[in-house]
Motif scaffolding. Structure first.
Motif, PDB file in Angstrom:
ATOM      1  N   GLY D 119      13.926   2.678 -10.403  1.00 43.88           N
ATOM      2  CA  GLY D 119      14.848   1.796 -11.122  1.00 43.88           C
ATOM      3  C   GLY D 119      15.236   0.618 -10.263  1.00 43.88           C
ATOM      4  N   GLY D 120      15.131  -0.576 -10.801  1.00 43.98           N
ATOM      5  CA  GLY D 120      15.569  -1.783 -10.095  1.00 43.98           C
ATOM      6  C   GLY D 120      14.868  -1.956  -8.770  1.00 43.98           C
ATOM      7  N   ILE D 121      15.657  -2.220  -7.736  1.00 46.85           N
ATOM      8  CA  ILE D 121      15.068  -2.436  -6.412  1.00 46.85           C
ATOM      9  C   ILE D 121      14.596  -1.117  -5.809  1.00 46.85           C
ATOM     10  CG2 ILE D 121      17.221  -2.240  -5.096  1.00 46.85           C
ATOM     11  CD1 ILE D 121      16.188  -4.625  -3.422  1.00 46.85           C
ATOM     12  N   GLY D 122      14.902  -0.011  -6.479  1.00 43.53           N
ATOM     13  CA  GLY D 122      14.439   1.302  -6.039  1.00 43.53           C
ATOM     14  C   GLY D 122      12.933   1.454  -6.116  1.00 43.53           C
ATOM     15  N   LEU D 123      12.263   0.460  -6.679  1.00 42.79           N
ATOM     16  CA  LEU D 123      10.803   0.522  -6.695  1.00 42.79           C
ATOM     17  C   LEU D 123      10.229   0.241  -5.303  1.00 42.79           C
ATOM     18  CD1 LEU D 123       8.370   0.964  -8.563  1.00 42.79           C
ATOM     19  CD2 LEU D 123       8.334  -1.486  -9.018  1.00 42.79           C
ATOM     20  N   ALA D 124      11.019  -0.459  -4.475  1.00 42.97           N
ATOM     21  CA  ALA D 124      10.509  -0.884  -3.157  1.00 42.97           C
ATOM     22  C   ALA D 124      10.002   0.282  -2.307  1.00 42.97           C
ATOM     23  CB  ALA D 124      11.574  -1.691  -2.418  1.00 42.97           C
ATOM     24  N   PRO D 125      10.767   1.359  -2.123  1.00 39.03           N
ATOM     25  CA  PRO D 125      10.249   2.456  -1.290  1.00 39.03           C
ATOM     26  C   PRO D 125       9.107   3.200  -1.954  1.00 39.03           C
ATOM     27  CG  PRO D 125      12.521   2.907  -2.002  1.00 39.03           C
ATOM     28  CD  PRO D 125      12.146   1.578  -2.550  1.00 39.03           C
ATOM     29  N   LEU D 126       8.950   3.031  -3.273  1.00 36.24           N
ATOM     30  CA  LEU D 126       7.907   3.758  -3.982  1.00 36.24           C
ATOM     31  C   LEU D 126       6.578   3.006  -3.950  1.00 36.24           C
ATOM     32  CD1 LEU D 126      10.134   4.739  -7.025  1.00 36.24           C
ATOM     33  CD2 LEU D 126       9.670   6.078  -4.974  1.00 36.24           C
ATOM     34  N   LYS D 127       6.653   1.706  -3.713  1.00 29.14           N
ATOM     35  CA  LYS D 127       5.436   0.891  -3.750  1.00 29.14           C
ATOM     36  C   LYS D 127       4.398   1.334  -2.716  1.00 29.14           C
ATOM     37  CE  LYS D 127       3.937  -3.709  -2.761  1.00 29.14           C
ATOM     38  NZ  LYS D 127       4.336  -5.053  -2.371  1.00 29.14           N
ATOM     39  N   PRO D 128       4.814   1.622  -1.455  1.00 30.19           N
ATOM     40  CA  PRO D 128       3.793   2.061  -0.492  1.00 30.19           C
ATOM     41  C   PRO D 128       3.104   3.345  -0.926  1.00 30.19           C
ATOM     42  CG  PRO D 128       5.860   1.535   0.622  1.00 30.19           C
ATOM     43  CD  PRO D 128       6.137   1.505  -0.838  1.00 30.19           C
ATOM     44  N   ILE D 129       3.804   4.200  -1.665  1.00 23.75           N
ATOM     45  CA  ILE D 129       3.168   5.434  -2.143  1.00 23.75           C
ATOM     46  C   ILE D 129       2.065   5.069  -3.129  1.00 23.75           C
ATOM     47  CG2 ILE D 129       3.530   7.631  -3.309  1.00 23.75           C
ATOM     48  CD1 ILE D 129       6.451   7.480  -2.594  1.00 23.75           C
ATOM     49  N   VAL D 130       2.406   4.173  -4.061  1.00 24.26           N
ATOM     50  CA  VAL D 130       1.409   3.764  -5.058  1.00 24.26           C
ATOM     51  C   VAL D 130       0.204   3.142  -4.355  1.00 24.26           C
ATOM     52  CG1 VAL D 130       1.003   2.331  -7.085  1.00 24.26           C
ATOM     53  CG2 VAL D 130       3.233   3.412  -6.769  1.00 24.26           C
ATOM     54  N   CYS D 131       0.491   2.256  -3.393  1.00 24.83           N
ATOM     55  CA  CYS D 131      -0.613   1.624  -2.665  1.00 24.83           C
ATOM     56  C   CYS D 131      -1.481   2.679  -1.996  1.00 24.83           C
ATOM     57  CB  CYS D 131      -0.070   0.672  -1.596  1.00 24.83           C
ATOM     58  SG  CYS D 131       0.723  -0.778  -2.280  1.00 24.83           S
ATOM     59  N   HIS D 132      -0.818   3.648  -1.372  1.00 22.69           N
ATOM     60  CA  HIS D 132      -1.565   4.689  -0.661  1.00 22.69           C
ATOM     61  C   HIS D 132      -2.452   5.469  -1.630  1.00 22.69           C
ATOM     62  CE1 HIS D 132      -2.312   7.784   2.407  1.00 22.69           C
ATOM     63  NE2 HIS D 132      -2.207   8.643   1.400  1.00 22.69           N
ATOM     64  N   ILE D 133      -1.896   5.815  -2.780  1.00 19.38           N
ATOM     65  CA  ILE D 133      -2.672   6.611  -3.739  1.00 19.38           C
ATOM     66  C   ILE D 133      -3.850   5.796  -4.266  1.00 19.38           C
ATOM     67  CG2 ILE D 133      -2.588   7.680  -6.023  1.00 19.38           C
ATOM     68  CD1 ILE D 133       0.338   8.459  -5.278  1.00 19.38           C
ATOM     69  N   LEU D 134      -3.591   4.524  -4.572  1.00 16.34           N
ATOM     70  CA  LEU D 134      -4.684   3.699  -5.083  1.00 16.34           C
ATOM     71  C   LEU D 134      -5.753   3.477  -4.010  1.00 16.34           C
ATOM     72  CD1 LEU D 134      -2.824   1.123  -7.355  1.00 16.34           C
ATOM     73  CD2 LEU D 134      -3.698   3.392  -7.908  1.00 16.34           C
ATOM     74  N   ASN D 135      -5.340   3.432  -2.748  1.00 11.63           N
ATOM     75  CA  ASN D 135      -6.309   3.305  -1.656  1.00 11.63           C
ATOM     76  C   ASN D 135      -7.166   4.558  -1.517  1.00 11.63           C
ATOM     77  OD1 ASN D 135      -5.362   0.800  -0.998  1.00 11.63           O
ATOM     78  ND2 ASN D 135      -3.993   1.527   0.612  1.00 11.63           N
ATOM     79  N   HIS D 136      -6.568   5.699  -1.856  1.00 11.85           N
ATOM     80  CA  HIS D 136      -7.286   6.971  -1.732  1.00 11.85           C
ATOM     81  C   HIS D 136      -7.327   7.630  -3.107  1.00 11.85           C
ATOM     82  CE1 HIS D 136      -5.392   6.036   2.150  1.00 11.85           C
ATOM     83  NE2 HIS D 136      -6.485   6.552   2.691  1.00 11.85           N
ATOM     84  N   ARG D 137      -7.840   6.897  -4.088  1.00 11.81           N
ATOM     85  CA  ARG D 137      -7.693   7.301  -5.484  1.00 11.81           C
ATOM     86  C   ARG D 137      -8.285   8.680  -5.746  1.00 11.81           C
ATOM     87  NH1 ARG D 137      -5.274   8.665  -8.185  1.00 11.81           N
ATOM     88  NH2 ARG D 137      -4.568   8.208 -10.287  1.00 11.81           N
ATOM     89  N   ALA D 138      -9.394   8.991  -5.110  1.00 11.67           N
ATOM     90  CA  ALA D 138     -10.076  10.252  -5.412  1.00 11.67           C
ATOM     91  C   ALA D 138      -9.298  11.454  -4.909  1.00 11.67           C
ATOM     92  CB  ALA D 138     -11.471  10.236  -4.791  1.00 11.67           C
ATOM     93  N   ASP D 139      -8.405  11.229  -3.945  1.00 14.63           N
ATOM     94  CA  ASP D 139      -7.688  12.355  -3.343  1.00 14.63           C
ATOM     95  C   ASP D 139      -6.565  12.879  -4.223  1.00 14.63           C
ATOM     96  OD1 ASP D 139      -9.289  12.087  -1.222  1.00 14.63           O
ATOM     97  OD2 ASP D 139      -7.802  11.212   0.138  1.00 14.63           O
ATOM     98  N   MET D 156      10.620  -6.312 -10.914  1.00 13.65           N
ATOM     99  CA  MET D 156      10.005  -6.857  -9.710  1.00 13.65           C
ATOM    100  C   MET D 156       8.510  -6.566  -9.689  1.00 13.65           C
ATOM    101  SD  MET D 156      12.598  -5.560  -6.785  1.00 13.65           S
ATOM    102  CE  MET D 156      11.650  -4.086  -6.416  1.00 13.65           C
ATOM    103  N   TYR D 157       7.852  -7.110  -8.674  1.00 13.50           N
ATOM    104  CA  TYR D 157       6.451  -6.817  -8.350  1.00 13.50           C
ATOM    105  C   TYR D 157       5.512  -7.044  -9.536  1.00 13.50           C
ATOM    106  CZ  TYR D 157       8.492  -4.407  -4.279  1.00 13.50           C
ATOM    107  OH  TYR D 157       9.179  -4.093  -3.145  1.00 13.50           O
TER     108      TYR D 157
END
Lengths: 143, 333, 285, 276
Positions: D119-139, D156-157
């Protein structure tokens, strides 16, 4: 440039009278000493003593406060409240050993551009005579 | 019983001056650099010795506003060798606790470390005052465990004993006086009604007890207790500037202030006075012993009792809290 | 005294005039006198009043106490409560002032406190009930004017040097603020950081700023309870500056703080006749 | 010589993105080349950022952990320091200390479905998780992201969300509390939208971050969906100052949020005093 000491003075001018008076001095091409740095405030009643203390602490050699003449206040009586506060402030400065003469109060209307120029010049001379050392001024970041 | 070494004031002073600078409490009870060994009062000075190791205002760096990054000047740790004279056992023990924070391997505070390494702690045994409670923590007014040298005053000088190898080495540099047998360590004072330290787990289990709020009425969260506490270490980081010169500072702070835990958005987990009072008691008597078995967040110096503007008594409070917890536990059982 | 105080408090409870009472009790272990809040008549037996009751309980008045709240007040404390009502912190009917005849307190247990030596207000002017003998209370031993005479006698440079030295040990702990019954700004200027009016660390400039602001905010409000100075762990004589300004406020505005119920703070009033001479020229010989 | 752990490193802002009226994302890089090359961080770790002259504040590093040279923080203007930060543009020098704190245990989540509610700016700490998962999508299994904000202007974003929306095996649900005339998307609060989306709790992990009230209302939804407390994670935004476990601000019970957190599972939070 002469090498005589030029004091730095902060001026708190009320928006409705004194600031307009200062403007008039300018548009009338009157000579006003450049020592004054003007801060426009909505009313002299808006001036918190903190502003004045802070100006002195940050190194201003004097502070000029100017509002509408009693009875002319845009907010009816802001300047009259200001008078009470400033009267006590002057005394407080005296009690802690800071020359109250470093603070100058004047009531000045929008039409008194000429008097504005005179008041500023006189105050600058007075502060110059008081000397360079405002005891409240900080000397460095850790002082 | 080991022997102590008799030292004249003059020879001690000469040896300390030989070693470097000398710090001691001044008349106001603040720690300052001195030329000669001062006469000490009978008890601990007003300020704890932590002031020399983690000062209330410590510069981290300074720079000129608008300057490039190369102009950031880190503050240099003070490497002046020297000694601190007049350290009391309660204050010295508190340094052991500060070591846990400022010398933790992952983030050593170089300023603290420099002071710890360069300053010899010269303890002086005290005559406990009315609010001294080192006995609660199992040591006494001539405890030598946390100092390098412990001195017991006598007419014209001191009887010295080493508290550490470093202290031993220093004593070897002082012209040796006569060896005198040491008296047995004196027991520390404790309140006559004191029955023992609380169980950290029991305190923690009563986090939501209503008594905290009852105690809150007699506390105004001024934080004097924390400012004069030898073990309190909390700080904030902020900048001060003047005419374009900026200092990054580590500034003493304390958990009693209402904005200590207030977040930028306005949310404050410790909104009410009682919760901050509870934080202080629990941190000292529950959290620290839980984190570091064997250590407590208090060394019984009693400054908080002495200086509390509202005459609150930390040990009486802790005692009352435990009494209530125990009574209630018994009633349940 | 204690007996009649306890009976009075019990009566206030049973008559339903109070829901809680702020008073003093002796701590059973430390033997120190501490503040207590009682909410049941039977707890009134813990209440005491004697010359060890140095605290001004008005600092503990908050609106989250069960109201109406009874409060045991000495003369100066009563003035503070009166000021807080005047300033609108509380409605008059939310407070029941239990005035006790106070012959002065002894913070050190022996000598009469300095503040009490000049006391002209042994019984609170705000009193719903009065406890104790009010007929034989001591006369002041000295006056405020005598207390501040030494400051008055100094030259400006001496004054500046005096305060610089006096404020030097200040550590910005703000115990003086917390203990003051009238320091009740929602956000104190010391806690404001945009702009940062008073820097957080102790140094000559910030010490002076804090104590000047403090004194100014108390001009015409300070009731001379002297708690600030008593609370100060470093013994900074900041209350002396309050006294200096109190003298001025009385002289300029003819106003005595806390004495008259409904007497407004002079900064919230003005008189069209206020002279311009206040703003210029030498005002003190 | 020993480096003062409180001493900031200089970093230069390379890009400024004005996300919303009061939120700005700064991309920046460390000036010192050796430091820049050696720098690594994990999703959920935070840093201390300073606008010189105004002090320091804590921000989660909201970038792609696979590209640690390009650091990112998203800042909302709430006080004197963030106000000063928001006056900075590309090229300006800021101070940086970090990374600090424990990261989200992304390695332990391998093979699982991931549900993210922000929610709101609370997406900021979650973004690196999304990036990590998309970087290692098969995992990882299915990725569900529910993101809400007060109004369309508070989302945002935007660029990242476009990428996420097209990512394989990923469902992105965007909602606003109240739309405007141009808003064609979903309306509703995050907890309600999450409930409607009803991601399966089977072999899944939930992560939430946002304003306290949103978290409070979202946790029961996760519980109803069948997530056990051990598999719901959040980050505590307790006011941290030093990041080293020294300053004492973030102390909760026998823990320091900066060292023992800021990432906690709900099961861990239930063991703590409710003081956050």
């Amino acid at each position: 440039m002469s090498d005589r000491y030029e004091p730095r003075i902060v001026g708190f001018l009320c928006n409705w009278c004194s600031y307009a008076g200062a403007d008039l001095a300018g548009t009338s091409r009157l000579k006003v000493p450049a020592n004054l740095r003007v801060v426009r405030v909505p009313c002299s009643g808006r001036i918190n003593p903190l502003f004045i203390f802070k100006a002195l602490e940050e190194g201003a050699d004097g502070v000029m406060v100017s509002g509408c003449h009693p009875g002319d206040c845009h907010y009816i009586s802001g300047n009259r409240y200001a008078k009470r506060k400033l009267a006590v402030l002057r005394r407080l400065l005296d009690w802690v050993g800071i020359e109250p003469e470093r603070i100058h109060f004047t009531w000045l209307s929008a039409s008194e551009g000429a008097r504005y120029a005179v008041e500023v010049a006189e105050f600058v001379d007075k502060v110059r005579a008081l000397g360079r050392h405002n005891p409240m001024a900080r000397q460095g970041v850790a002082s | 019983m080991a022997d102590g070494m008799r030292l004249s004031r003059e020879s001690l002073q000469a040896a300390l001056r030989q070693r470097g600078a000398l710090w001691a409490p001044n008349d106001a009870g603040h720690w300052s650099q001195v030329e000669a060994l001062p006469e000490l009062g009978p008890i601990r000075p007003r300020r704890p010795v932590k002031d020399l190791f983690t000062p209330p205002r410590r510069e981290i760096a300074r720079w000129k506003a608008g300057a490039g990054p190369a102009e950031i000047e880190p503050a240099q740790p003070d490497q002046t060798p020297g000694s601190v004279f007049g350290v009391r056992p309660c204050d010295a023990r508190a340094l052991l606790l500060l070591d846990r924070a400022f010398l933790q391997p992952s983030c050593v505070d170089p300023h603290y470390k420099a002071r710890r390494e360069n300053l010899l702690l010269i303890g002086v045994a005290c005559q406990p005052g009315p609010n001294c409670y080192c006995g609660v923590f199992g040591f006494g007014p001539d405890d030598k465990d946390a100092v390098d040298v412990m001195l017991t005053p006598e007419a014209g000088g001191f009887v010295a004993q080493a508290g550490s190898p470093r202290g031993q080495a220093f004593l070897a540099t002082v012209p040796a006086g006569a060896a005198v047998p040491l008296a047995a360590p004196r027991p520390g004072p404790q309140p006559e009604w004191w029955t023992g330290l609380p169980d950290p787990k029991a305190l923690y289990a009563n986090f939501d007890h209503p008594m905290w709020h009852e105690l809150g009425i007699s506390c105004m969260n001024c934080g004097v207790c924390t400012q004069y506490c030898p073990t309190c270490q909390c700080f904030t980081i902020d900048d001060e500037s003047f005419k374009g010169e900026i200092q990054r500072l580590r500034i003493v702070d304390n958990c009693q202030r209402s904005d200590f835990t207030r977040m930028a958005g306005g949310h404050n987990p410790r909104q009410v006075a009682a919760s901050r009072l509870r934080q202080r008691v629990l941190h000292k008597f529950s959290y620290i012993p839980t984190q570091n078995p064997g250590l407590l967040g208090c060394t019984g110096c009693g400054r908080c009792v002495d200086l509390c503007p509202l005459d609150r008594h930390l040990f009486a409070d802790v005692f009352e809290i435990m009494k209530r917890i125990n009574q209630e536990a018994e009633r349940v059982a | 005294m204690n007996q009649s105080l306890r009976e009075t408090v019990k009566r206030l409870f049973t008559e339903g005039k109070v829901k809680s009472v702020l008073g003093y009790r002796e701590h059973p272990l430390s033997k120190a006198v501490v503040a207590t809040l009682i909410t049941r008549p039977e707890d009134a037996d813990t209440l005491i009043f004697d010359d060890r009751c140095v605290q001004n309980l008005a600092r503990a008045l908050t609106r989250d106490l069960p109201l109406p709240v009874g409060i045991v007040v000495k003369g100066c404390d009563g003035c503070a409560v009166s000021m807080r009502i005047t300033e609108g912190d509380f409605a008059r009917e939310q407070i029941v002032a239990i005035a006790v005849a106070c012959a002065g307190v002894r913070a050190d247990g022996k000598t009469l406190d300095e503040r009490c030596q000049r006391c002209e207000m042994h019984v609170s002017p705000l009193a719903d009930v009065t406890v104790g003998d009010t007929s034989s209370l001591p006369k002041p031993e000295k006056t405020r004017a005598e207390t501040i005479a030494k400051i008055k006698a100094m030259t400006p440079a001496e004054r500046f040097a005096f305060w610089q030295k006096a404020f030097e040990p200040c550590t910005h702990c703000y115990a003086c603020r917390e203990v003051c019954p009238l320091c009740n700004c929602a956000v104190c200027v010391t806690d404001q950081n945009a702009p940062r009016w008073i820097e957080q660390t102790a140094k000559p400039s910030s010490n002076l700023m804090w104590h000047m602001i403090r004194a100014f905010h108390h001009a015409g409000r300070c009731v001379d309870c002297g708690e600030c100075q008593r609370a100060c762990p470093e013994g900074v004589p900041m209350h002396l500056l309050d006294l200096c300004l109190a003298e001025d406020v009385e002289e300029l505005f003819d106003f005595k703080t806390g004495v008259k119920q409904g007497g407004k703070w002079p900064f919230l009033l003005f008189n069209p006749e206020d002279p311009d001479s206040w703003l210029g020229g030498p005002h003190r010989g | 010589m020993l480096r003062d752990p409180l001493l900031p490193l200089a970093a230069r802002i390379s890009e400024r993105v004005d996300e919303t009226a009061d939120t700005v994302t700064f991309h920046f890089e460390l000036l010192d080349e050796a430091e820049r090359k050696a720098f690594r961080y994990l999703p959920g770790q935070f840093a201390e950022i300073s606008a010189f002259g105004e002090g320091e504040s804590t921000f989660v590093i909201a970038g792609d952990p696979a590209k640690p040279e390009r650091l990112t923080v998203t800042t909302k203007r709430v006080g004197a320091h963030t106000e000063a930060l928001h006056h900075l543009y590309a090229g300006a020098i800021i101070g940086f200390r970090g990374p600090y704190g424990k990261a989200f245990p992304v390695a332990e989540w391998k093979g699982k479905d991931i549900v993210i509610a922000g929610g709101g700016i609370g997406l900021a700490p979650l973004k690196p998780i999304v990036c990590h998962i998309l970087n290692h999508r098969a995992d990882y299994g299915k990725l569900t992201i529910v993101y809400g904000a007060r109004s369309p202007g508070d989302l945002m974003y935007a660029t990242d969300r476009e990428i996420w929306a097209k990512a394989p095996n990923t469902e992105l649900v965007v909602t606003v509390d109240k739309g405007d005339a141009n808003w064609k998307g979903r309306e509703g609060f995050v907890p309600a939208v999450l409930r409607a989306a009803a991601p399966s709790a089977q072999n899944a992990v939930a992560i939430t971050c946002g304003p306290p009230i949103m978290i409070k209302l979202t946790l029961p939804v996760f519980k109803d969906l069948g997530f056990p407390a051990e598999r719901i994670f959040t980050t505590l935004e307790m006011k941290m100052k030093c990041g080293l476990g020294q300053c004492g601000r973030c102390n909760i019970g026998p823990f320091y949020v900066c060292k023992d957190g800021p990432v906690f599972s709900v099961a861990q939070l239930q063991q703590l005093p409710q003081e956050f």
